[in-house]
Each structure stands twice: as C-alpha cells, then as structure tokens.
Design an enzyme around this catalytic site. Sequence first.
Site, mmCIF file in Angstrom:
data_model
loop_
_atom_site.group_PDB
_atom_site.id
_atom_site.type_symbol
_atom_site.label_atom_id
_atom_site.label_comp_id
_atom_site.label_asym_id
_atom_site.label_seq_id
_atom_site.Cartn_x
_atom_site.Cartn_y
_atom_site.Cartn_z
ATOM 1 N N ARG A 35 0.838 -1.196 0.000
ATOM 2 C CA ARG A 35 0.000 0.000 0.000
ATOM 3 C C ARG A 35 0.872 1.246 0.000
ATOM 4 O O ARG A 35 1.944 1.272 0.594
ATOM 5 C CB ARG A 35 -0.901 0.013 1.239
ATOM 6 N N ALA A 56 1.375 0.562 -4.679
ATOM 7 C CA ALA A 56 0.265 0.733 -5.607
ATOM 8 C C ALA A 56 -1.031 0.802 -4.818
ATOM 9 O O ALA A 56 -1.182 0.139 -3.787
ATOM 10 C CB ALA A 56 0.211 -0.426 -6.603
ATOM 11 N N LYS A 59 -7.192 0.207 -5.435
ATOM 12 C CA LYS A 59 -8.540 0.744 -5.673
ATOM 13 C C LYS A 59 -8.579 1.653 -6.898
ATOM 14 O O LYS A 59 -9.646 2.143 -7.283
ATOM 15 C CB LYS A 59 -9.023 1.499 -4.437
ATOM 16 N N ARG A 88 -13.714 -8.109 -5.718
ATOM 17 C CA ARG A 88 -14.305 -6.771 -5.811
ATOM 18 C C ARG A 88 -13.317 -5.758 -6.387
ATOM 19 O O ARG A 88 -13.733 -4.759 -6.977
ATOM 20 C CB ARG A 88 -14.786 -6.316 -4.426
ATOM 21 N N GLY A 122 -10.776 -12.689 12.671
ATOM 22 C CA GLY A 122 -10.173 -13.646 13.582
ATOM 23 C C GLY A 122 -8.680 -13.446 13.649
ATOM 24 O O GLY A 122 -8.089 -12.714 12.846
ATOM 25 N N HIS A 123 -8.062 -14.105 14.629
ATOM 26 C CA HIS A 123 -6.614 -14.077 14.770
ATOM 27 C C HIS A 123 -6.115 -15.481 15.072
ATOM 28 O O HIS A 123 -6.897 -16.413 15.307
ATOM 29 C CB HIS A 123 -6.182 -13.100 15.860
ATOM 30 N N TYR A 127 -8.224 -19.248 15.437
ATOM 31 C CA TYR A 127 -8.199 -20.320 14.443
ATOM 32 C C TYR A 127 -7.749 -21.636 15.054
ATOM 33 O O TYR A 127 -8.350 -22.685 14.806
ATOM 34 C CB TYR A 127 -7.268 -19.946 13.278
ATOM 35 N N ASP A 153 -0.565 -18.953 12.479
ATOM 36 C CA ASP A 153 -0.119 -18.104 11.371
ATOM 37 C C ASP A 153 0.989 -18.750 10.545
ATOM 38 O O ASP A 153 0.944 -18.744 9.316
ATOM 39 C CB ASP A 153 0.385 -16.756 11.907
#
Length: 365
Positions: A35, A56, A59, A88, A122-123, A127, A153
Amino acid sequence: MLSGVKVVEICGIGPGPFCAMHLADLGANVIAVERSVQEPAGPGYVMNRGKRSVVADLKTAEGRNLVLKLIEGADALIEGMRPGVMERLGLGPDVLQARNPRLVYGRMTGWGQDGPLAHAAGHDNNYISLSGALYYTGTEGEVPISPITAIGDIGGGALYLAIGVLAGIMNARETGKGTVVDAAIVDGSAHLLSLLLATKRKGLIVGPRGKNVHDGSHFFSTYRCKDDEYITLGSLEPQFYALLLQKLELDPAAFPQWDRERWPEMREQFAGIFAGRTRADWCALLDGTDVCFGPVLSPEEAATHPHMKARGVYFERDGRLEAMPAPRFDGTAMPAGAVPVRGQHTEQIVNALSRGDAAKVWAAE
C-alpha cells in the site's frame, strides 16, 4: 533452489508476508505490492527481506493495471485478503488466470474461502482454538496458552500456503494450467495434529488436557528453576528416563515411570528438585546428554547458545535479530536477502512494465 520462480505478493499482514519471505529466502524472485503509505523512519519491514517492493493503490485503475501486468510473467500470486475482496477489486482468480492460465493463485486466510465463518474476523489463537490445535497446550487446571503465531499463522498457515503454491507451480509446469490454493489456518493447524492423533493409538494420549504424557507426566514437562528461569524434559523412552534418574541421583524404584496414578506426586517432587538449582546449573549437568533436555531461552538468549551460534541460526542486522533461512541445502544455509524500504523498486519495475521489458521487470538490482 527456487531460482526462476516468480511470485507477486499482494501484501497483507502475518502469514502471507512470511510465506512470500520464505519463498524469497529459498531463492524465488518476489515482488511485493504494498500500500502507498508513508514508510516509517528506519529499516524496512523484515518480512520483506529478499523481495523487491513496489507501492500501488489497488482501488485505482493504475494500481490494478500494475498487478495485471506483473502477473503476466509470474508463476504465482499470493494474497491474504478476506474472501471476495480481490474479486471486488477486479483481481480475482478468474480475471488473473484469464491473462495467465499458468498462474497459481495462493489465498491465505484464517477460516478459508468458504464455510459459515469465512467472512468473520479472527486471529491466530481463534483459528487454532477452533481447529483443536490449542486444546492440548498447557496442563491440568491451567488455561491453554497459545504459542503466538507459531501453530496458526506460521505452522498451519504460511508454510501450508508455501507448500501449496510450490505444488501448484510444479503442476502448472507439467500441465500448463494454474490452480487456486485455498490455504486456511484452520485446515493447516488441524493437519498439524496428525502425529498427535496417531499417538492416541499408542496410549500416549488417553484423556483430556493434563492426563497425558506431554502434559501430565513428570518426565515430559517444563520446570521452574531457582532463578525463575525454566528448563524442559522429554525423557520419554525408558533408557532416557533411566539416565535422567541417574543424573538426578534418584532411586528408580521410587519413581516408576508409567505409574500414572503417581504422576502428580512425582511431578511435584521433580518441581522441588529443579527449583533447587539455577537454569545454568541444570544446563551444566544435563545439556548435551541423552536425557532429552533443553533450557527455555528467549530468542536473544538462543542466539548466543553455543549450538545455535555454531550453526549460525541467528544474526543481527540494523540492530535487530533475524533468523537465517531454513532449511539448509548440502549443509549450507541460503543467504538472507536485503530488506527493502517500502516502494524502493517502484520506479524500476513500473518503467520496465511500461516498456514491455519483461526481463527487466524480474531482473534483480
């Protein structure tokens, strides 16, 4: 080892960046799409080591077009958005694989791409609690403690995604067809339990938490030392247990290994014994023996342990501790790549894309 493998990473948090770093550690050419936010002062994000970084805004048409051009020459894309977000943005698997039919599209989530919880937040601890992977951590009467990031993770997420992406690339090179890899932490952390579930048939897990070898016995446990540091024992096999009793100068008749009824009593006795000396004392007595012993070290302490130093497991860079890439090949660790600042390679890569120079897009600096 992965020289020639080209990966585009849509940067997120946690397991996705780790997966891409791991692939870069093993020699893959990874372009991280980040981002466009202000990079804080100081060194870059360590999870970006070995990668090249472009910024970049996905959106915008410009940002989306950057990704579309990048994936034309890529073997794989990795993303860690909630299900439906990439679609999306116009960057879902159907769109990208229409441009590059060989593309492996790696998706990293906690709950998976479908199911009742797919769109919930969630984290790591959530999980692994749902998958069953948290259940046997801790001892009787204590709350289960999550080994932060390790089981979920990284173990159940990032590493399963890496394996899935590499399997997909192998298949694409054979068939010319890409695939979508749905790497869910609930799936991977459940699969990690396969060895544990298999031990039930051996009688090592016979009941709830606190009633089994790894969480209820005196010979496979963690103990506090005199200096409030900790050590671990894993004296499971009879010959290792016998050596442990010998080292502790204990009568084997008074400490029958498999008398489960006496485990709480013997565990308490062991706790008193280990509390009588410092961790360093116990290391001097037990380190390197077949007792199956290990001190509980912080990462900083681990970096200075003679074994870890001899193998060069940790190193310091820019004042912070990092672990070397793993595994090793032919006895040698892969080199740890440089850590870029955010957007360091944007101009180079965008210019190469605008010229249609695919070789320059994927060429290292």
